[in-house]
Design an enzyme around this catalytic site. Structure first.
Site, short mmCIF file in Angstrom:
data_model
loop_
_atom_site.label_atom_id
_atom_site.label_comp_id
_atom_site.label_asym_id
_atom_site.label_seq_id
_atom_site.Cartn_x
_atom_site.Cartn_y
_atom_site.Cartn_z
N ASN A 36 -19.44 -7.63 -9.41
CA ASN A 36 -18.55 -8.63 -9.92
C ASN A 36 -17.47 -7.92 -10.82
O ASN A 36 -17.93 -7.23 -11.90
CB ASN A 36 -19.22 -9.73 -10.57
CG ASN A 36 -18.42 -10.76 -11.09
OD1 ASN A 36 -17.05 -10.49 -11.21
ND2 ASN A 36 -18.79 -11.91 -11.21
N ALA A 37 -16.19 -8.03 -10.38
CA ALA A 37 -15.23 -7.16 -11.12
C ALA A 37 -15.21 -7.33 -12.53
O ALA A 37 -14.82 -6.66 -13.52
CB ALA A 37 -14.07 -7.13 -10.49
N CYS A 61 -2.42 -13.43 -5.11
CA CYS A 61 -2.14 -14.10 -3.81
C CYS A 61 -2.28 -15.60 -3.80
O CYS A 61 -2.23 -16.37 -2.90
CB CYS A 61 -2.81 -13.50 -2.76
SG CYS A 61 -4.62 -13.91 -2.87
N ASP A 104 -16.30 -3.94 -5.08
CA ASP A 104 -16.52 -5.30 -4.44
C ASP A 104 -17.63 -6.10 -4.58
O ASP A 104 -18.70 -5.37 -4.64
CB ASP A 104 -15.79 -5.06 -2.84
CG ASP A 104 -15.45 -6.32 -2.42
OD1 ASP A 104 -13.93 -6.33 -2.04
OD2 ASP A 104 -15.96 -7.22 -2.13
N ASP A 132 -6.59 -6.59 -6.66
CA ASP A 132 -6.02 -7.32 -5.78
C ASP A 132 -7.20 -8.55 -5.34
O ASP A 132 -7.86 -8.59 -4.33
CB ASP A 132 -5.94 -6.62 -4.31
CG ASP A 132 -5.26 -7.29 -3.27
OD1 ASP A 132 -4.73 -8.60 -3.68
OD2 ASP A 132 -5.42 -6.96 -2.09
N PHE A 143 -11.75 -5.06 -6.25
CA PHE A 143 -11.69 -6.11 -5.30
C PHE A 143 -11.04 -5.45 -3.87
O PHE A 143 -10.02 -5.69 -3.27
CB PHE A 143 -10.68 -7.27 -5.73
CG PHE A 143 -10.79 -7.87 -6.91
CD1 PHE A 143 -11.68 -9.01 -7.08
CD2 PHE A 143 -10.22 -7.23 -7.99
CE1 PHE A 143 -12.00 -9.66 -8.04
CE2 PHE A 143 -10.32 -8.14 -9.28
CZ PHE A 143 -11.31 -9.16 -9.39
N ARG A 164 0.79 -1.09 0.16
CA ARG A 164 0.01 -0.04 0.00
C ARG A 164 1.14 1.34 -0.14
O ARG A 164 0.57 2.16 -0.79
CB ARG A 164 -1.19 0.08 1.08
CG ARG A 164 -2.04 -1.06 1.11
CD ARG A 164 -3.05 -0.77 2.37
NE ARG A 164 -2.67 -1.46 3.40
CZ ARG A 164 -3.12 -2.88 3.85
NH1 ARG A 164 -3.95 -3.42 2.90
NH2 ARG A 164 -2.59 -3.27 4.93
N1 SAH Z 1 -7.02 -4.94 -1.41
C1 SAH Z 1 -7.76 -5.37 -0.41
C2 SAH Z 1 -7.82 -6.89 0.10
C3 SAH Z 1 -8.62 -7.48 -0.98
S1 SAH Z 1 -9.37 -9.18 -0.78
C4 SAH Z 1 -6.84 -4.64 1.14
O1 SAH Z 1 -5.76 -4.48 0.91
O2 SAH Z 1 -7.74 -4.74 2.05
C5 SAH Z 1 -10.56 -9.47 -2.12
C6 SAH Z 1 -11.68 -9.04 -2.14
O3 SAH Z 1 -12.10 -9.19 -3.42
C7 SAH Z 1 -12.64 -9.32 -1.02
O4 SAH Z 1 -13.17 -8.15 -0.37
C8 SAH Z 1 -13.79 -9.92 -1.78
O5 SAH Z 1 -15.32 -9.62 -1.19
C9 SAH Z 1 -13.70 -9.39 -3.27
N2 SAH Z 1 -14.08 -9.77 -4.44
C10 SAH Z 1 -14.19 -11.45 -4.46
N3 SAH Z 1 -14.68 -11.63 -5.77
C11 SAH Z 1 -14.93 -10.55 -6.38
C12 SAH Z 1 -15.38 -10.22 -7.67
N4 SAH Z 1 -15.81 -11.22 -8.61
N5 SAH Z 1 -15.56 -8.99 -8.07
C13 SAH Z 1 -15.41 -8.25 -7.07
N6 SAH Z 1 -14.85 -8.13 -5.71
C14 SAH Z 1 -14.73 -9.47 -5.59
#
Ligand code: SAH
Length: 400
Positions: free
Chosen positions: A283-284, A344, A255, A304, A233, A217
């Site tokens: 959904n991304a 990850c 998200d 992410d 995400f 970050r």
């Molecule tokens: N970058 C964040 C952590 C991300 S964790 C940090 O540093 O705090 C991944 C996230 O993706 C989760 O919150 C989950 O709800 C979300 N997620 C999972 N599948 C997704 C999708 N298809 N579209 C959007 N968000 C999604």
């Protein structure tokens, strides 16, 4: 209370001895020739070769796919209370040596095998320590572990979040709740590099916050200062807050979870950026396409996603998923924009991920430069003899 006396011996198949000698801390069931003695899950056992030569000592769980978690290769080392105390103290010492407590009050104190303490994760969140226990050995030590953590760090309480899938594989049931001291409030306020975040340690992901991304970050902050930033995400919007501090005018947190987006808004607000964040529930994979169709453009995008490849068999699908979101993101960036992108999945190596980005760049018809390579924060150190401890990788790309 465990006294550290081995109750049995685990005999290793000759062809698997080398892995033990090369200090891989997991002994898989396929490597075990025989278990001798009346061992109970969680007991201390000696790992020996077929001819009886002592190789290592660890904790046993005959019901697990990993029946032994090796904790020492020193024959004179007992796995007793003193050992536990020493390992905790050394883990804390290393965090201090790295200067981590000067940067934040939220960090990983114990990262299991990487801190030579298999079966335990301990994360500090201001006045609380949150632990995850995933072996029967550490289950037996739960109270002692909490007592030691109280003594070592003097928190208000030690809380347990043992509710993740690794436990099921060890045939342990989920467990959430306070172990010692006060229960944590619904939201714990932490400070990271001068920014405040609210953390839900009761129900949040992992133990509440993505501590492994802390240093990423900070390192990506200078690239996120453009007018319009997309944080896909987003979880509770941590990257968004850094972007806003860097000078971004507008950040969209995207998200699938409405709940985390609410917390993301609060996180922006407590840092004085209430008016500059927007939440987008969706959904991304679909939203990025919609943005493309609408001709939207961004100065910077953070990707992410959650772990796409939990097993080896899921890697090909995961790579397709990574390529999909990355080529779309590259398409959405203005010339000269930055893509901060992560994977990850431990099963996906940095080289594989880089290859995916190359394919994505070809499809997006953009020239892409890697300007930074990122890994997990230093409180999640990678143990050389345990490559499984490395999982997070990322790139900052300049998309021309
Ligand atoms: N970058 C964040 C952590 C991300 S964790 C940090 O540093 O705090 C991944 C996230 O993706 C989760 O919150 C989950 O709800 C979300 N997620 C999972 N599948 C997704 C999708 N298809 N579209 C959007 N968000 C999604």
């Amino acid at each position: 209370m465990p006294k550290g006396e081995p109750t049995g011996k685990v005999i290793v198949k000759p062809e698997r001895e080398d892995a033990v000698k090369r200090r891989h801390p997991w002994l898989f069931s396929g490597s075990v020739a025989k278990i001798e003695g009346k061992v109970q899950p969680g007991d201390v056992v000696d790992v020996v070769s077929q001819d009886g030569t002592w190789l290592a000592r660890g904790f046993v769980n005959p019901q697990s796919e990993v029946p032994v978690r090796i904790a020492t290769w020193r024959p004179d080392e007992r796995l007793d209370e003193e050992w536990l105390w020493n390992r905790l103290q050394q883990a804390w010492q290393r965090r201090k040596q790295l200067g981590i407590p000067d940067q934040t009050d939220a960090f990983r104190l114990v990262y299991a095998e990487s801190d030579f303490l298999p079966g335990v994760i301990a994360d500090c969140y201001a006045d609380f320590v949150v632990v995850q226990i995933y072996t029967p050995a550490m289950e037996k030590w739960r109270d002692l572990l909490a007592e030691f953590l109280m003594e070592l760090l003097k928190p208000k309480g030690v809380f347990e979040r043992s509710d993740f899938d690794t436990r099921l594989r060890e045939k342990l049931l989920p467990r959430i709740g306070p172990i010692k001291g006060e229960p944590p409030p619904e939201r714990v306020t932490i400070t990271e590099h001068g920014l405040k975040f609210l953390v839900d340690v009761w129900r949040g992901h992992k133990t509440g916050f993505y501590l492994d991304q802390r240093e990423n970050r900070l390192r990506s902050e200078p690239y996120l200062k453009g007018e319009r930033v997309l944080n896909a995400f987003s979880y509770t919007g941590s990257f968004a807050v850094y972007a806003l501090r860097a000078g971004a005018k507008q950040v969209i947190n995207l998200d699938t979870s409405a709940e985390v987006l609410r917390l993301a808004e609060e996180n922006a607000a407590i840092n004085g950026f209430a008016g500059s964040v927007q939440s987008l529930e969706g959904n991304a994979f679909q939203v990025l396409r919609k943005f493309r169709d609408a001709g939207e453009q961004f100065d910077a995008i953070v990707l992410d996603p959650p772990r796409f490849a939990p097993t080896k068999a899921t890697v090909p699908n995961a790579l397709r998923g990574y390529k999909d979101i990355n080529w779309l993101a590259m398409r959405l960036l203005k010339p000269g924009g930055f893509l901060v992108t992560f994977s990850c999945s431990g099963m996906v190596s940095p080289e594989m991920f880089q290859q995916v980005l190359f394919e994505a760049a070809l499809d997006a018809k953009r020239d892409v430069l890697i300007v930074e390579r990122l890994s997990q924060s230093r409180d999640h150190p990678i143990l050389l003899n345990f490559p499984e401890s490395e999982y997070l990788k990322g790139f900052v790309c300049l998309v021309c």
